[in-house]
Design a protein around this motif. Structure first.
Motif, short mmCIF file in Angstrom:
data_model
loop_
_atom_site.label_atom_id
_atom_site.label_comp_id
_atom_site.label_asym_id
_atom_site.label_seq_id
_atom_site.Cartn_x
_atom_site.Cartn_y
_atom_site.Cartn_z
N ASP A 1 0.80 -1.22 0.00
CA ASP A 1 0.00 0.00 0.00
C ASP A 1 0.84 1.27 0.00
OD1 ASP A 1 -2.31 1.50 -0.04
OD2 ASP A 1 -2.57 1.45 2.13
N LEU B 1 -7.08 4.15 1.47
CA LEU B 1 -5.79 3.51 1.29
C LEU B 1 -4.71 4.54 0.95
CD1 LEU B 1 -6.98 0.41 -0.77
CD2 LEU B 1 -6.60 0.58 1.71
N ARG C 1 -2.08 4.27 -1.00
CA ARG C 1 -1.72 4.36 -2.42
C ARG C 1 -2.69 5.24 -3.20
NH1 ARG C 1 -3.45 -0.90 -1.32
NH2 ARG C 1 -5.06 -1.83 -2.65
#
Length: 216
Positions: free
Chosen positions: A20, A52, A54
């Protein structure tokens, strides 16, 4: 009519202890995607990501410094959890680190999950579908005319599949086609929601950027 533009996060850290987070290439991909939007004159008036890292890192690297709204319905299904449950607690090394083996196994696991299998997973298939629909409603129940969302391949695949009223398995095919930083566009009103463009990557069209295209 208003537009919902859903961008898949840039390349993450496949095979590492922490998937991630963006790779160096992922940050470059994000910058190109942001530049492409600015070159098109497409300026969002609402920014949303999942929870998240990312996804948040992608939006930031696209050049949007404003803090986004966060809705966890835009998160990816937890494929690590699904695979661990399927394999009794430990993901085999080839599934974890070899891309071809990983995606072949993931495809099989998703089919089983959709059929009600993978018992013990943190999230059922029906729960996943419901939260993606809740995320869509959150993003489109708005006065904003251009909504930019950064999400993940599974959520995007499900959103497209639901908009087209396809069988559940079609979500898997769509999911595995979604390219990093690709743009999927929907048109919406208070009464309508339909797909306008799927998986576009104009920022990788120039020959000097073609090799930057990735899927994970």
């Amino acid at each position: 009519m208003a537009e919902l533009l859903v961008v898949r996060h840039a390349q993450a850290s496949f095979g590492s202890d922490n998937y991630d987070r963006l790779s160096d290439l992922g940050r470059q991909q994000s910058a190109l995607a942001g530049e492409a939007l600015r070159n098109m004159g497409w300026v969002p008036d609402r920014l949303i990501t999942g929870a998240l890292e990312r996804q948040k890192q992608t939006l930031q690297a696209m050049g949007f410094s404003e803090a986004p709204e966060v809705h966890a319905g835009w998160n990816e299904y937890d494929f690590h959890d699904l695979l661990r449950v399927r394999f009794g607690g430990t993901i085999p090394d080839p599934v974890q680190h070899d891309r071809k083996t990983h995606f072949r196994t993931l495809r099989e696991t998703l089919r089983e999950w959709q059929a009600g299998g993978v018992a013990g997973a943190r999230e059922s298939w029906d729960e996943f579908r419901s939260r993606v629909e809740a995320a869509r409603a959150f993003a489109t129940e708005t006065d904003a005319r251009r909504v930019l969302v950064v999400s993940s391949g599974g959520a995007i695949g499900q959103l497209v599949a639901a908009s087209l009223n396809t069988p559940p398995e079609q979500m898997i095919a769509l999911n595995l086609q979604v390219k990093n930083t690709s743009m999927t566009r929907f048109i919406f009103t208070t009464r309508a929601f339909f797909l306008h463009e799927f998986n576009a990557t104009p920022h990788f069209a120039p020959p000097e950027h073609a090799e930057m295209l990735t899927y994970s």
